[in-house]
Scaffold this motif. Structure first.
Motif, PDB file in Angstrom:
ATOM      1  N   ILE A   1       0.674  -1.180   0.107  1.00 50.12           N
ATOM      2  CA  ILE A   1       0.132   0.076  -0.034  1.00 50.12           C
ATOM      3  C   ILE A   1       0.824   1.219  -0.182  1.00 50.12           C
ATOM      4  CG2 ILE A   1      -2.108  -1.076   1.038  1.00 50.12           C
ATOM      5  CD1 ILE A   1      -1.303   0.179   3.787  1.00 50.12           C
TER       6      ILE A   1
ATOM      7  N   PHE B   1      -7.972  -0.665   1.043  1.00 49.52           N
ATOM      8  CA  PHE B   1      -7.351  -1.266   2.106  1.00 49.52           C
ATOM      9  C   PHE B   1      -8.301  -1.322   3.295  1.00 49.52           C
ATOM     10  CE2 PHE B   1      -4.155  -0.285   5.556  1.00 49.52           C
ATOM     11  CZ  PHE B   1      -3.979  -1.536   5.785  1.00 49.52           C
TER      12      PHE B   1
ATOM     13  N   ILE C   1      -2.945   8.796   9.190  1.00 49.86           N
ATOM     14  CA  ILE C   1      -2.242   7.884   7.984  1.00 49.86           C
ATOM     15  C   ILE C   1      -3.308   7.964   6.707  1.00 49.86           C
ATOM     16  CG2 ILE C   1      -3.669   5.938   8.978  1.00 49.86           C
ATOM     17  CD1 ILE C   1      -0.960   4.477   8.678  1.00 49.86           C
ATOM     18  N   TYR C   2      -4.349   7.905   6.727  1.00 48.18           N
ATOM     19  CA  TYR C   2      -5.170   7.887   5.773  1.00 48.18           C
ATOM     20  C   TYR C   2      -4.708   8.970   4.396  1.00 48.18           C
ATOM     21  CZ  TYR C   2      -8.639   5.032   6.999  1.00 48.18           C
ATOM     22  OH  TYR C   2      -9.549   3.985   7.603  1.00 48.18           O
TER      23      TYR C   2
ATOM     24  N   PRO D   1      -7.604  -2.272   7.101  1.00 46.44           N
ATOM     25  CA  PRO D   1      -6.461  -2.442   8.190  1.00 46.44           C
ATOM     26  C   PRO D   1      -7.095  -3.454   9.129  1.00 46.44           C
ATOM     27  CG  PRO D   1      -7.370  -0.499   8.683  1.00 46.44           C
ATOM     28  CD  PRO D   1      -8.001  -0.693   7.277  1.00 46.44           C
TER      29      PRO D   1
ATOM     30  N   PRO E   1       2.181   8.206  -8.017  1.00 41.41           N
ATOM     31  CA  PRO E   1       1.728   7.649  -6.853  1.00 41.41           C
ATOM     32  C   PRO E   1      -0.044   7.726  -6.749  1.00 41.41           C
ATOM     33  CG  PRO E   1       2.784   9.692  -6.408  1.00 41.41           C
ATOM     34  CD  PRO E   1       3.191   9.167  -7.722  1.00 41.41           C
ATOM     35  N   GLN E   2      -0.554   8.774  -7.464  1.00 41.00           N
ATOM     36  CA  GLN E   2      -1.997   9.059  -7.319  1.00 41.00           C
ATOM     37  C   GLN E   2      -2.620   8.018  -8.044  1.00 41.00           C
ATOM     38  OE1 GLN E   2      -0.963  13.121  -7.647  1.00 41.00           O
ATOM     39  NE2 GLN E   2      -3.152  13.714  -7.707  1.00 41.00           N
TER      40      GLN E   2
ATOM     41  N   ARG F   1      -2.386   4.573  -6.024  1.00 36.79           N
ATOM     42  CA  ARG F   1      -3.272   4.556  -4.811  1.00 36.79           C
ATOM     43  C   ARG F   1      -4.502   4.542  -5.133  1.00 36.79           C
ATOM     44  NH1 ARG F   1       0.777   8.388  -1.681  1.00 36.79           N
ATOM     45  NH2 ARG F   1       2.172   7.096  -0.731  1.00 36.79           N
TER      46      ARG F   1
ATOM     47  N   LEU G   1       3.145   2.378   2.466  1.00 39.86           N
ATOM     48  CA  LEU G   1       3.297   2.791   3.685  1.00 39.86           C
ATOM     49  C   LEU G   1       4.835   2.973   3.911  1.00 39.86           C
ATOM     50  CD1 LEU G   1       0.539   2.517   6.156  1.00 39.86           C
ATOM     51  CD2 LEU G   1       1.013   4.484   4.966  1.00 39.86           C
TER      52      LEU G   1
ATOM     53  N   LYS H   1      -1.851   9.373   3.537  1.00 38.32           N
ATOM     54  CA  LYS H   1      -0.660   8.847   3.160  1.00 38.32           C
ATOM     55  C   LYS H   1      -1.237   7.906   2.114  1.00 38.32           C
ATOM     56  CE  LYS H   1       2.683   9.592   6.731  1.00 38.32           C
ATOM     57  NZ  LYS H   1       2.341   9.360   8.048  1.00 38.32           N
ATOM     58  N   LEU H   2      -2.225   7.421   2.324  1.00 34.46           N
ATOM     59  CA  LEU H   2      -3.118   6.510   1.307  1.00 34.46           C
ATOM     60  C   LEU H   2      -3.835   6.867   0.307  1.00 34.46           C
ATOM     61  CD1 LEU H   2      -3.992   3.861   4.103  1.00 34.46           C
ATOM     62  CD2 LEU H   2      -1.821   3.783   2.613  1.00 34.46           C
ATOM     63  N   TYR H   3      -4.524   8.078   0.650  1.00 39.95           N
ATOM     64  CA  TYR H   3      -5.348   8.727  -0.447  1.00 39.95           C
ATOM     65  C   TYR H   3      -4.536   8.903  -1.664  1.00 39.95           C
ATOM     66  CZ  TYR H   3      -9.078   9.196   2.909  1.00 39.95           C
ATOM     67  OH  TYR H   3     -10.170   8.875   4.066  1.00 39.95           O
ATOM     68  N   PRO H   4      -5.292   8.847  -2.667  1.00 35.26           N
ATOM     69  CA  PRO H   4      -4.666   9.422  -4.006  1.00 35.26           C
ATOM     70  C   PRO H   4      -4.619  10.851  -4.008  1.00 35.26           C
ATOM     71  CG  PRO H   4      -6.871   8.297  -4.440  1.00 35.26           C
ATOM     72  CD  PRO H   4      -6.447   8.339  -3.157  1.00 35.26           C
ATOM     73  N   VAL H   5      -4.053  11.518  -3.345  1.00 40.15           N
ATOM     74  CA  VAL H   5      -3.851  12.947  -3.518  1.00 40.15           C
ATOM     75  C   VAL H   5      -2.608  13.498  -3.276  1.00 40.15           C
ATOM     76  CG1 VAL H   5      -6.264  13.315  -2.413  1.00 40.15           C
ATOM     77  CG2 VAL H   5      -4.270  13.178  -0.768  1.00 40.15           C
ATOM     78  N   LYS H   6      -2.417  14.720  -3.706  1.00 45.49           N
ATOM     79  CA  LYS H   6      -1.033  15.638  -3.557  1.00 45.49           C
ATOM     80  C   LYS H   6      -0.643  15.908  -2.214  1.00 45.49           C
ATOM     81  CE  LYS H   6      -1.158  17.551  -8.108  1.00 45.49           C
ATOM     82  NZ  LYS H   6      -2.517  17.993  -8.116  1.00 45.49           N
TER      83      LYS H   6
END
Lengths: 244, 401
Positions: free
Chosen positions: A49, A79, B332-333, A81, A70-71, A74, A51, B335-340
């Motif tokens: 994922i 996910f 933490i989200y 958890p 990355p966009q 992702r 991290l 870091k996971l989201y597809p955003v800048k």
């Protein structure tokens, strides 16, 4: 090919936890990630994922890497958890709104699907509550709803069954089957072997940071030299190896 | 290690920690300010006391409210931690002497506090002719008894079930109010007798019911957490404490205002908007500073002072809200989201710009008394300041961190 993990070595600050891990998941395939505590399952998930970043090797989803875009990378992942991770300050409804915004989903379609799932999980009348005050199982349901409305091409689900009531487990398995039929790939880490045996297409047995064995249940039986054996039996053999 | 030692260790740690914080709280500037403030208040008070007539009703009413709120203030320091509800559960009996010591400490400390309160209010009750030369000790007896009733019933609440607890609280507060009222309006002797009788009854009750009740762990944990949080919140005005930033309130009635602040489709903005409103450490602070600043400007006629105070308060508000960006970083989200990543700074800037402009507008409106031209001038300087703070200062500062 949906997910490709190609000989990654990685871990926390230069001490490798994962050693040369390779596997792939094809479209519409459900892979069970199993192994004892500390085998490297969660670390593998964290690498996928994004991290954590591998020291060596590469990870691709539909041919995309996280470094390149990355966009897009992702957006392909949904996910769930192991421990429900929720915003303290947001209501259930706002969690769904956040997901729609972050993943740039079509509002109407996403809410349509969300409403169906909320109804299935009997959460409809809790929309204005803080999910952080929910029970463990209900929190897990919120996580499931938020991951499924993304309609990702790869699901990563860590211990999905813990805390869920039997009804919800049945529903979740059903939903996973539907997603598979749609062409989504699923990587599921679990210790509930009976469920895994029933629903997974293939298994990835991890041990001490390495892929110890992988394949269908029959292939694993061959590997462990246990014709007719269950995952439980193979687990016991793995544990015996550790000296238990 | 015995449970006694565990709590001894905890209290050592607690006082060391508290000492460290208090050193920051009572820094030189604050002590000087406090001395001046106390002096000024004391002077005003003594002036006021001389003008009070014996039959006056208003000072009696105010005194009742002050006494009641101060006498019910404060809770027993138990140093019980959340995990104790699991680990210390089997030590039902062993906890008794430890808690008894906490009770004794609380009785002593709050008793001293009550006698201080009695001393401070004594001149006033003298002028009201509630107390005469010979009966001033009754005043002390009444206040200390009432405080001890409060402490003892708090202690009892650690033991009874929830339903009984509500009754106990209502009963206690009713009797306290009654004693105060009787003492101030009818006869001090009667009020004191009532308070002392209540204390005796309360002690008798606790002695009788002691052996058959079990600890209410949830209540003890909750009450200690509340106490610690209140303490940290206070100290937090001077120095950073581990005050739970996670105190979140649903505040459903604010939902309209929250959506009013929503702009565009940024998940970052959506989230910190709600963090600001529902984490009262942020919204409460904003409201407090806004209120203090506005009240000041309502009564201050000098426009230069207003400009200065307005800019100072805008800076204080802005500075204290900067950690909103940190909230985004720690989630933490995102870091996971597809955003800048840069969206975080932009979202924080957007929210702060709106909040600061609103505050600047309120300040300008509050200083309307000084004249419309002055208010207009204040509005312009506030606007310029907000622009500089958000566009220049924040961008540099947030990028660095």
């Amino acid at each position: 090919m949906s997910l490709l993990v190609d000989s990654i070595t990685g871990g926390y600050s230069q001490i490798p936890v994962l050693k040369n891990v390779s596997f792939d998941i094809k479209d519409g395939e459900l892979i069970g990630l199993i192994g004892l505590n500390g085998a490297g399952k969660s670390t593998t998930i964290k690498h996928v994922i994004g991290l954590m970043h591998a020291f060596e090797g590469k990870i691709e989803i539909d041919g995309q890497t996280i470094a390149k875009d990355p966009q897009t990378y992702r957006r392909k992942i949904g996910f769930i958890p192991e421990t429900p991770l929720l915003y303290d300050e947001l209501t259930l409804k706002e969690h769904i709104e956040m997901t729609i915004m972050a993943y740039n989903l079509d509002r109407v379609g996403a809410w349509d699907y969300a409403d169906t799932l909320l109804k299935k999980f009997r959460l409809t009348d809790r929309l204005d509550w803080f999910p952080n005050d929910f029970s463990k199982g209900m929190k897990q349901k919120v996580m499931i709803v938020c991951a499924f409305i993304i309609r990702p091409s790869l699901f990563i689900i860590d211990e999905p069954f813990l805390g869920l009531d039997p009804l919800a487990i049945r529903d979740l398995i059903e939903m996973m089957e539907e997603e598979k039929a749609r062409g989504a790939s699923i990587l599921m880490s679990t210790h509930v072997l009976a469920n895994a045996e029933r629903i997974c297409d293939r298994f990835l047995v991890m041990h001490a940071g390495e892929v110890f064995a992988q394949g269908t249940l029959n292939e694993l039986r061959g590997f462990f030299n246990m014709p007719g054996g269950s995952l439980d039996d193979m687990y016991s053999q793995l544990a015996a190896k550790e000296g238990f | 290690m015995e449970i006694k030692d565990v709590f001894k260790q905890r209290s050592q740690l607690y006082y060391r920690q508290l000492g460290k914080y208090l050193k920051y709280v009572f820094n030189d500037h604050f002590v000087v300010a406090l001395l001046i403030l106390t002096g000024a208040l004391g002077f005003t008070y003594s002036d006021y006391v001389e003008t009070v007539s014996a039959q006056a009703l208003l000072p009696r009413l105010i005194l009742s409210v002050v006494l009641f709120s101060l006498l019910t203030f404060g809770s027993i320091r138990t140093l019980i931690e959340p995990a104790d509800g699991i680990y210390l559960l089997p030590l039902e009996k062993e906890l008794e002497p430890v808690m008894k010591r906490h009770l004794a400490t609380a009785a002593f400390v709050y008793g001293a506090g009550a006698s201080l309160l009695a001393t401070v209010t004594l001149p006033l009750v003298f002028s009201l002719e509630i107390v005469t030369g010979g009966t001033s000790f009754l005043w002390y007896v009444m206040l200390i008894s009432l405080k001890l009733v409060d402490v003892n019933s708090q202690y009892q609440a650690f033991k009874v079930n929830q339903a009984g607890e509500v009754h106990l609280k209502w009963f206690k507060e009713g009797v306290m109010l009654l004693s105060i009222a009787v003492g101030l309006f009818l006869s001090l002797v009667a009020g004191t007798i009532l308070a002392a009788a209540m204390l005796c009854w309360s002690v008798y009750q606790s002695l009788m019911s002691q052996s058959q009740q079990v600890w209410n762990w949830e209540k003890m944990i909750d009450s200690e957490q509340k106490r610690i949080q209140a303490l940290y919140r206070l100290i937090n005005l001077f120095v950073e404490t581990p005050y739970g930033s996670h105190r979140v309130h649903r505040l459903k009635w604010l939902d309209g205002a929250v959506t009013l602040f929503d702009r565009g489709h940024s998940p970052h903005a959506y989230y910190i908007n709600r963090v600001f409103f529902r984490q009262t450490s942020f919204s409460g602070l904003y409201l407090r500073l806004l209120l203090i600043g506005s009240v000041f400007m309502l009564f201050s006629p000098a426009i230069y002072l207003n400009v200065l105070v307005s800019l100072l308060f805008l800076y204080l508000i802005g500075f204290q809200l900067l950690p909103l960006k940190q909230v985004l970083d720690e989630t933490i989200y995102f870091k996971l989201y597809p955003v800048k990543n840069t969206d975080k700074i932009r979202a924080t800037q957007g929210l702060l710009a709106r909040l600061l402009l609103l505050a600047g507008g309120v300040f300008a409106l509050s200083s309307f008394g000084a004249g419309p031209l002055q208010a207009g001038l204040l509005l312009i300087t506030n606007g310029l300041f907000v622009w500089g703070f958000v566009k220049v200062y924040m961008r540099r500062r947030l990028r660095e961190s």
